[in-house]
Write a protein that holds these residues in place. Sequence first.
Motif: not given
Length: 290
Positions: A69-73, A87-90, A95-101, A224-232
């Motif tokens: 949402g933040a990157v699209v806006r 924009v800095l994605l860390t 977890t999708g940083k490059s894929s989002l761009v 924007l910070t990207f966090y590790p995925f849980d199982q769900d």
Amino acid sequence: MDRLDAFLGRVEALLARLEPLLPPARPEPDWNATAYRWRRAGLAGWLEAVHEPHSFPLSALTHIDRQIGAVVRNTRQFVERRPANNVLLTGARGTGKSSLVKALLTEFAGLGLRVIEVDKSQLTDLHDIIELIATRPERFIIFCDDLSFEEGDDAYKALKTALDGGLARRADNVLVYATSNRRHLMPERMSDNLAHQRSDDGEIHPGETVEEKVSLSDRFGLWLTFYPFDQDAYLAACASWLVHYGLALDDEARRAALQWSLTRGSRSGRVAWQFASDWAGRGIDERKAD
């Protein structure tokens, strides 16, 4: 005559050695493309068109809704010629940083967005890249993937100048989007804390080394910070990528996806994509035999 022939022979040999270093005529970029790579050979650099960029719908990315949402806006503001930020994605890997761009092209290429991928080793060419595109009507994102620096790196200084514009005015049609596993883009060591100073009233002041390391990341207006995925989250990503192949995350695929993450020692969108690619490539009997 023998001396002249010998001299001319040495000159010819010298020119042969210098020729690869001489800049060839820079090819005119294909401005009909939506994505580019910056290429360099010797002293010459040019924009190489990527006619089939790796892009996909934003809906394929799961469990990073806030970041999307933040990157699209921000990107919509940019293509609509409103103020927008670099924009800095860390954060965690995969977890999708490059894929989002990359997915932004699917969303905004029709509105004039273009993406230029620049390798870290070529960041010293940013001035040339910006000069080349500054008068174009398109809106350009300079994409720097997996960015990190060491102390004294010339590319570090070049990026700082590009982000703030230096003495020259920043180009209105250029933003920098960067991804990194490091929040401040540079290594942070325990020894940096030794430079902290404490005033008489107990206030702590960071040392010059820490200030220098923070100064680059501060030039990005949107963090924007990207966090590790849980199982769900991991299973949801598996389901999303399986849909891409026309498959469902049934009980059999779910067990295989969990086993796959155990063998990789990680749960992330990247691992989910790798599982889906493997699962979709198997025959029915091969899936049952797993």
